[in-house]
Structure formats: structure tokens, C-alpha cells
Design a protein around this motif. Structure first.
Motif, PDB file in Angstrom:
ATOM      1  N   ASN A 129     -27.849 -40.760  56.146  1.00  0.00           N
ATOM      2  CA  ASN A 129     -28.666 -41.031  57.368  1.00  0.00           C
ATOM      3  C   ASN A 129     -28.490 -39.719  58.247  1.00  0.00           C
ATOM      4  OD1 ASN A 129     -30.375 -43.013  57.793  1.00  0.00           O
ATOM      5  ND2 ASN A 129     -28.957 -44.256  59.202  1.00  0.00           N
ATOM      6  N   TYR A 130     -27.357 -39.125  58.339  1.00  0.00           N
ATOM      7  CA  TYR A 130     -27.030 -38.005  58.714  1.00  0.00           C
ATOM      8  C   TYR A 130     -27.350 -36.669  57.899  1.00  0.00           C
ATOM      9  CZ  TYR A 130     -25.176 -41.217  62.573  1.00  0.00           C
ATOM     10  OH  TYR A 130     -24.969 -41.931  63.280  1.00  0.00           O
ATOM     11  N   SER A 131     -27.200 -36.622  56.892  1.00  0.00           N
ATOM     12  CA  SER A 131     -27.414 -35.532  55.844  1.00  0.00           C
ATOM     13  C   SER A 131     -28.553 -35.817  55.300  1.00  0.00           C
ATOM     14  CB  SER A 131     -26.299 -35.393  55.046  1.00  0.00           C
ATOM     15  OG  SER A 131     -26.001 -36.457  54.207  1.00  0.00           O
ATOM     16  N   ALA A 132     -28.696 -35.673  53.937  1.00  0.00           N
ATOM     17  CA  ALA A 132     -29.942 -35.838  53.345  1.00  0.00           C
ATOM     18  C   ALA A 132     -30.491 -37.224  53.116  1.00  0.00           C
ATOM     19  CB  ALA A 132     -29.727 -34.841  51.895  1.00  0.00           C
ATOM     20  N   PRO A 133     -31.610 -37.619  53.462  1.00  0.00           N
ATOM     21  CA  PRO A 133     -32.216 -38.637  53.294  1.00  0.00           C
ATOM     22  C   PRO A 133     -32.863 -39.072  51.884  1.00  0.00           C
ATOM     23  CG  PRO A 133     -33.831 -37.449  54.507  1.00  0.00           C
ATOM     24  CD  PRO A 133     -32.453 -36.644  54.447  1.00  0.00           C
ATOM     25  N   GLU A 134     -32.826 -40.182  51.338  1.00  0.00           N
ATOM     26  CA  GLU A 134     -33.228 -40.368  50.039  1.00  0.00           C
ATOM     27  C   GLU A 134     -34.745 -39.704  49.722  1.00  0.00           C
ATOM     28  OE1 GLU A 134     -32.106 -44.220  48.881  1.00  0.00           O
ATOM     29  OE2 GLU A 134     -33.229 -44.039  46.843  1.00  0.00           O
TER      30      GLU A 134
END
Ligand SMILES: *[C@@H]1O[C@H](CO)[C@@H](O)[C@H](O)[C@H]1NC(C)=O
Ligand SMILES: *[C@@H]1O[C@H](CO)[C@@H](O)[C@H](O)[C@H]1NC(C)=O
Ligand SMILES: *[C@@H]1O[C@H](CO)[C@@H](O)[C@H](O)[C@H]1NC(C)=O
Length: 801
Positions: free
Chosen positions: A290-295
Motif C-alpha cells: 500500500n505504501y510502496s508499489a501497488p499491484e
């Protein structure tokens, strides 16, 4: 494994309007319908507002009467409603603002740790306050987030009216203080803010500390990002999904990378149908994406395209404008999602960042272990502070065929770019001219010509003539200005463009305290470049000056060369009616100051000779050293400047003219220049040639020898023949009384044969007809000979002693 539908869509010829429109539409659509990702402990503060509001599915609270402000702000004198809010701007938080003329601290309860801070700004006039005066600094703990920041200037640069700035800052206490301080440099400066958003974030997203070395491009040692750093989040980009859905995480929506692609070809976007494949997150320690790379980020990728031969001919390139003088953290996201690239050594490519190799052989499948498995790589790169304040940060991909991979192609799914704070805990990069406060105003350079034109007019007929020309010119320029406020933009590939805001900060809003001189062009101020060491001279065009836009253009256009005896132009600023030039700073000021200003130490003869040789060299270069013959047209002791080492440099190219080299005689022109230095042939015939400069230089030679100005104001009033130095020197020469002219400070210091040679060359320069005058080359070699004679002499003396 499910079969993902693979779509390759070529996007070589897409106008910019469509994607932009789409983006805006989607942004709007998204905000209103979907609402942002739910983030725990998020605080949304609507600055200047009394009430709580629910907007786009999020709860905002007003700051009036809140516990976040000191009690005196309960009385809402500094909170206000923004009336002229643009249609596109979200009503919350942009329809209200908090505004302050003194330092203001917002204090939020917080637990120690990493916090995301987003500050909202709307560029507008607040209560009729001039937005150009909204200059302020924002600090959190030891970190400076912005410094002498002007939101309207920034908005103009981005070509928007509202924007946010986003930071990640480590908070060490139980509270998070955000301090807004109006700039002390600008008179009546104020600070404002429309909204603040804060939430804590997991520490290890970017600040991974001593266990995670990050390659520092161009350096042997890697970099470790620890708590000492603060980060400004600048860019998050991915490709647009085919179904139009956005890539989004806790920090917001990722922009489409398309607008940052700068290579001749855009490659093509590879996209798998949303959620038909779930990417494999095995490489992530935690699932806090959620804080880094979203799917969704990994559902699309930009590739170079299917034509391998064509791919070998170009680099797929993205460019992002950033502030120079900072380190940047780049996070590149990769995930192999092609149906055909499923094995090792099928797609291998190089990754360059700012011309430096970040990856020699990037093989995503090999690195991730299997296809459909995401990974990211971090790099740190320094964007050095040179002359430009803003520079592009480039990311380039190119196939690497060394290991004979199946496809000549490259792929990238997403890019994050973050600015790292420097050693002073600062993320702010303005052109910060540090000001050396001067106790006293320096005496202004006296423009003899301008003030005395009238008196001289009575005395000499030619003076009357020149004066008329001037009045005509002045009238013309002011006339032109009043009718044409929008001036054409000057373009120059050679020097840097500064903003007016930068110039204002550098001169404390053009304060009289920083004036170091005044010329026909306007006032000259002193400041120091953003490196904190290089002093600069800032020359501001006075709109009512006799020189105008044309001269300004002239200076920028002609200064494409570089010579040690010519003052270099570092940059310029053109905004509205403001025309400003930025030069290297010449510590010792103009030559004339050292010749006949009582408070200065008189210069020894050798030094004077060296200065003449330097100036002659500069002029000789102008006349012969470039493709075109350049005629300065305003040679005078006030335009010969001295640096800290007493090296003479020619300045003020405002009247400079080019003459094609195959046209080596003369050009017809309007008479320009300074009284006392004007070639008599030039004002009679209106023909300009390089010999005009030779004449004026002859006058300078006599100023140097006699320690007297070219025009003597006292003598003018007495109607004495001593008024004009050139005429008087010629008279003395013919009567054989030149000795009487020599500066008393030099008596006994000049060898007689040198004096004779010096006076001879000076008199030759003053010849009535240009053909009788020597060239600058001849003048230079004579002066060099005289200088070497003197140097020899002083050497002999030293040896004898
Ligand atoms: C004024 O501010 C204080 C906190 O500084 C707060 O506790 C108080 O409720 C406020 N008063 C009003 C009338 O809003
Ligand atoms: C990369 O190198 C090329 C040529 O060597 C140069 O023109 C370009 O400005 C460089 N780019 C950067 C970002 O340094
Ligand atoms: C790609 O970029 C690198 C690094 O800037 C450069 O050395 C190389 O010449 C470029 N290749 C092409 C084909 O433009």
C-alpha cells in the motif's frame, strides 16, 4: 496458472492533449467515485476553515480553534476564504487559506517515526495581497522543506494553479511541528497554506538503513539511507492500464509515464488484463505495498517494441526536471509480464541514469527468479549544481545483445524519483543569493556623460549633435515601451535563465543596500550564487533608461564567447517588463574608480600598464578573435572592470555590434557611445568601424596616464579647453608639454623612453581619421613591449639590491 490476455498497443503517434484530458478526467472520476485508499491515522487539515468537512470520501478538519495552532489563532484574523478559486481546484482544502506575516507553528501530536507530509498550495492573491510577496520557509525539526519559496512562481513553472508538495520526514519527538516563516529578505513577505495532510508510514519503505547499500552512481562507495535523511517525493509514474484504472498507493495516484518519455520513439505499452494474473510478491518482505508499489503497477510495462533492429538504434528515454545540487533516489520497478519472455536470457538490457550505467545486463526473469514476479532496484545519483538551477534527470534503456538474448528489447514498469536532503538537512533549492550586508552604500559610478550632456552641448557643437541623437533615442525607447508592454522573449542557448523571484531574493527585493553601481542600463547589485561562494553582479534594466530591450538582447546574443579579458555573462532573467543580467562579480570594480577617486590608493605604473594590456587584449579578441568582427562602441574606463587579482576585463556589451568579417570597412549606424570617448569621425559620418574602439581606447590610455576623467566637469563649467581629455592631450602633445599632464602619483616612476612610446601610441589612437589609427593588435603589442621593458627594469633593480 491462468492465461493472461496480452495486449501490445503501439503508441508512437499520440497527441499530448488526449492522454492529458483522459488523465484529468480519470483523476476527477477517481476522486469522486472511488475515494482514496484508506490509510490509518491520516490527518487532513483544512487550513483557514472553521468547520469539518467530508470531501471526496475523506474527513477534513478546520484549523480554526483546533489544538494544532497557538491559542491566538483562535481568533481567525489570519484565516480566510479564497474567493477566486479556479474551477478545477478541489473546494477542500483550496477554498480557504491560513495566512501569516510572522512565524507560525502547527503542532501535531505524533509518535516518533517516519511521517508523510503533504502540503497544499493554491496560487492566488490573498486579501489583495500580492502573490509575488508570498515568500516563506517551511521547516520540520531540523529539516528545511522549502526555503524562500514562492508558490505562485512554482505554480508558473509547473503551469498549474494549485499543487502539493510531498515529504517523508523522520520525527524524533512526540509531536510534529511544521513551521511557516515569511522570508526576511522580502519586504512585507507573508506565508500561506491551504491544507496539510499527515500520516505515519512504515519505516523501511525507503529508509532501509545500514543493511541495504544503494549503488551511488559514479562512486565506489554505496549510499545508506538512514534516519538522518529527509525525502521529497517528486515523481511516481507508471503506464496507463488498458481498462483505464489508475495505479495508486497510500501516497496517491501514479502519473502516466507517457508525458516524461523524451526519446524519438515511445516504444509500446505491454498490458495484462487487470487481475487476470496475480503478481507474485515473494520478493517482498512484507505485504505493505500500500505504501510502496501497488499491484496494478506491475500489470503494465513500457517496452521498446517488437522491432529489434529499430530498438538497437535508439534509447528508450524518460526525462524528469529536478533541482540541481542534490542527490536523488531512483526506484525502478520491473516485472516481466510478456507471454513470450518466460525464461532467462530472453530480454536483456542496459539501464543508464544520467549517462551512467546503472545496470549493464538487466534480465528481469533471471533476477526475479520467474516471470510475473516483480522487483525493484534503487539507485542514488547526484545532479551536480552547475550553472542551471533545474536539470533533467534521464533514465535510458537499451538492449544488450552480448549474451545473445532472444529479443532485442527492454522493459520498465514504474519509476519513483525522490530528492534526498543534503548535509544541512535541506531539501530547498532556490537560487539562494546570500547577501553580504553592506554598511554603507558604495558611491555610484558617475555617468559623466548623462549628467553633463546639457552643459557640454553649449560648449561644443558636436556635443549638441550627440545630445540631440540621445534625446531622440530616449524618446523612441520610452515610446516603444509604453505601446508595447509585452516584449518578445529573448532566447539564448548559451546562458541560464533565472526567475524574477530568484533575483528578488538575491537582492533583497532590489534593495538600495546592495547597489554597487549604476550605468546607462540601470542599477547593478551584488549577490552570491546558490553554491554560497561565487559572487555575482546583477544588472537590472531601468525601464526609463536610454538603453533598452535591444541592448539586453545584444548582451545575451553576443556573450557566447569566453575570454579571460571579457566579463562573462552567467545568465539572465526576463519576466514582464523586467530585464536582468547576471555577471561574474568583479571585486575591484571599474578602472575609473582607481584612477581618480580620492579614497582609493593610486595604482602603481606597472599595474596600470598590466591593466591596459589586459583591456587591449580583450578588445583585440573582440575585433579579430571571433567569426564576426565585433565593435564594442562604448569603450571607457567605467567599462573596464578589475577582478580580485586585478585582471582587466571588458564589460557592457549592450552597444556592441557585429560586422560580417567579409565586410571589413565600416557600417552606417546611429551614433551611440559616451561623450568624451566618441570618435570624431564616427559622429560626423555615422560610420562605425573597429577604429572607433581604438579611438576610445586612446582616451582610456590618457585617463590611465593622467589620472583624470575623459571629461572634466570643472573645466566644462569654466569653458576651459581642458574639458575634454582627448583634445587637451593632443594639444599638450603638440606643444611638447605632455609632462604636465602625467598623474603626479606617477612622477619619477616612468622611464622616459617608455613614457614617450606610451604617449605616441596613445596619440596615434586619437588620430582624427580612422585610417591613421593603429589596429588594436598594434596597440597591444606596443603596450606589451612597454610593459616588458618595465618588468625587465624592475627585475634588474631587484637583482642589484
Ligand atoms: C483555543 O485554542 C486552544 C488550544 O490552543 C483550545 O484548547 C481552545 O478550545 C480554543 N478555544 C476556542 C474558543 O476555540
Ligand atoms: C549525456 O551525454 C551526452 C553526450 O555525451 C550529452 O549531450 C548529454 O547532455 C548527457 N546527458 C546528461 C544527463 O548528462
Ligand atoms: C544510449 O545512452 C547511452 C548513455 O547515455 C549512450 O552512451 C548511448 O550512446 C545511447 N545510445 C543510443 C543508440 O542513443
Amino acid at each position: 496458472m491462468k492465461t493472461p490476455r496480452m495486449v501490445e498497443s503501439s503508441r508512437c503517434v499520440i497527441s499530448f492533449v488526449l492522454p492529458l484530458f483522459l488523465l484529468l478526467f480519470l483523476l476527477f472520476f477517481h476522486l469522486t467515485i472511488c475515494g482514496p485508499i484508506n490509510v490509518p491515522d491520516k490527518l487532513l487539515l483544512n487550513c483557514g476553515s472553521y468547520e469539518a468537512s467530508l470531501f471526496n470520501g475523506e474527513n477534513w478538519i478546520g484549523d480554526v480553534g483546533s489544538n494544532f495552532l497557538p491559542p491566538q489563532y483562535n481568533k481567525s484574523s489570519s484565516s480566510l476564504l479564497v474567493l477566486n478559486i479556479p474551477d478545477l481546484a478541489p473546494k477542500v482544502p483550496y477554498s480557504t487559506a491560513r495566512i501569516t506575516h510572522s512565524s507560525l507553528t502547527y503542532s501535531f501530536p505524533s509518535s516518533p517515526g517516519l511521517n508523510f507530509i503533504r502540503i497544499y498550495f493554491l496560487s492566488s492573491s490573498y486579501l489583495k495581497m500580492d502573490p509575488s510577496e508570498a515568500y516563506f520557509t517551511v521547516k520540520v525539526g531540523p529539516y528545511t522543506l522549502v526555503s524562500n519559496f514562492n508558490p505562485s512562481v512554482f505554480a508558473q513553472e509547473l503551469d498549474v494553479v494549485f499543487f502539493t508538495k510531498e515529504f517523508l520526514v523522520n520525527v524524533r519527538e512526540e509531536k510534529l511541528n511544521i513551521i511557516f516563516t515569511p522570508s526576511p529578505f522580502i519586504h512585507n513577505a507573508f506565508a500561506f497554506v491551504n491544507g496539510i495532510e499527515i500520516f505515519p508510514v512504515p519505516h523501511n519503505i525507503y529508509f532501509r538503513g545500514s543493511k541495504f547499500p544503494i549503488p551511488y552512481l559514479g562512486h565506489q562507495q554505496p549510499l545508506f539511507i538512514d534516519d538522518e535523511y529527509a525525502i521529497e517525493m517528486l515523481y511516481r509514474v507508471s503506464n496507463k492500464n488498458d481498462d483505464g484504472s489508475d495505479t495508486e498507493n497510500a501516497f496517491g495516484i501514479w502519473l502516466n509515464d507517457f508525458q516524461y518519455v523524451t526519446s524519438s520513439q515511445y516504444g509500446s505499452v505491454l498490458s495484462i488484463k487487470a487481475s487476470t494474473v496475480s503478481v507474485n510478491y515473494t520478493t517482498y518482505a512484507s505485504k505493505d505495498y500500500n505504501y510502496s508499489a501497488p499491484e496494478e503497477l506491475y500489470w503494465t510495462a513500457r517496452t521498446m517494441g517488437s522491432n529489434g533492429d529499430a530498438n538497437m538504434k535508439y534509447n528508450l528515454t524518460w526525462s524528469f526536471p529536478v533541482d540541481s545540487g542534490f542527490k536523488y533516489l531512483l526506484r525502478l520497478h520491473f516485472c516481466e509480464i510478456s507471454m513470450v519472455v518466460t525464461q532467462v536470457n530472453q530480454r536483456v538490457f542496459k539501464v543508464y541514469i544520467n549517462n551512467q550505467t546503472a545496470e549493464e545486463k538487466m534480465d528481469v526473469v533471471a533476477l526475479a527468479g520467474e516471470p510475473f514476479t516483480p522487483l525493484y532496484r534503487d539507485y542514488v545519483v547526484m545532479v551536480p549544481a552547475e550553472n542551471e538551477r533545474r536539470k533533467d534527470l534521464w533514465i535510458e534503456l537499451h538492449p544488450n545483445l552480448e549474451t545473445r538474448p532472444k529479443y532485442a528489447d527492454a522493459l520498465l514498469n514504474g519509476i519513483e524519483i525522490m530528492k534526498l536532503s543534503n548535509r544541512n538537512y535541506s531539501l530547498a533549492a532556490m537560487f539562494q543569493l546570500k547577501i553580504e550586508q553592506r554598511k554603507k552604500k558604495a558611491p555610484h559610478v558617475i555617468i559623466v556623460a548623462g549628467t553633463l550632456g546639457a552643459i557640454l552641448g553649449v560648449l561644443f557643437t558636436f556635443f549638441i549633435l550627440i545630445r540631440r541623437v540621445w534625446i531622440k533615442l530616449k524618446w523612441k525607447t520610452s515610446n516603444k515601451r509604453s505601446h508595447n508592454n509585452i516584449q518578445p522573449k529573448v532566447s539564448s542557448g548559451h546562458c541560464q535563465q533565472f526567475t524574477l523571484a530568484e533575483m528578488r531574493i538575491g537582492t533583497s527585493n532590489f534593495s538600495e543596500d546592495f547597489v554597487i553601481g549604476e550605468g546607462g542600463f540601470g542599477k547593478v547589485y551584488k549577490g552570491i550564487m546558490h553554491d554560497g561562494v561565487t559572487p555575482v553582479a546583477i544588472k537590472r534594466c531601468n525601464p526609463s533608461s536610454r538603453q533598452g530591450f535591444k541592448e539586453f538582447q545584444n548582451e545575451i546574443g553576443i556573450f557566447s564567447f569566453c575570454h579571460m579579458n571579457l566579463v562573462s555573462l552567467l545568465g539572465y532573467c526576463q519576466e514582464g517588463n523586467e530585464l536582468i543580467l547576471v555577471y561574474e562579480y568583479m571585486a575591484q570594480g571599474p578602472l575609473c574608480d582607481h584612477l581618480y577617486k580620492k579614497q582609493k590608493q593610486p595604482l602603481p605604473w606597472i599595474q596600470r600598464l598590466k591593466i591596459c594590456v589586459g583591456a587591449a587584449r580583450g578588445l583585440h579578441y573582440l575585433h579579430t578573435g571571433t567569426r564576426h568582427l565585433l565593435i564594442h562602441r562604448d569603450v571607457k574606463s567605467a567599462n573596464i572592470l578589475l577582478d580580485q587579482n586585478w585582471v582587466a576585463k571588458i564589460a557592457d556589451f549592450g552597444l556592441c555590434r557585429t560586422v560580417p568579417s567579409d565586410f571589413h570597412s565600416h557600417v552606417s549606424t546611429e551614433v551611440k557611445g559616451t561623450l568624451g570617448y566618441l570618435d570624431p569621425e564616427y559622429y560626423k559620418r555615422r560610420k562605425v568601424s573597429e577604429k572607433c574602439d581604438v579611438y576610445s581606447f586612446g582616451v582610456v590610455l590618457f585617463e590611465v596616464l593622467c589620472g583624470r576623467p575623459a571629461v572634466n566637469p570643472v573645466a566644462v563649467e569654466e569653458e576651459s579647453e581642458k574639458a575634454g581629455l582627448a583634445v587637451w592631450a593632443m594639444h599638450c602633445y603638440q606643444c611638447g608639454t605632455i609632462d604636465q599632464l602625467v598623474d603626479p602619483h606617477l612622477e619619477g616612476n616612468i622611464k622616459p623612453e617608455c613614457l614617450r612610446a606610451y604617449v605616441d601610441i596613445g596619440i596615434q589612437c586619437l588620430a582624427n581619421t580612422s585610417v591613421d589609427r593603429p589596429t588594436m593588435g598594434e596597440v597591444l603589442s606596443t603596450l606589451e613591449t612597454i610593459l616588458s621593458l618595465h618588468l625587465q627594469d624592475s627585475l634588474e633593480k631587484e637583482i642589484l639590491e
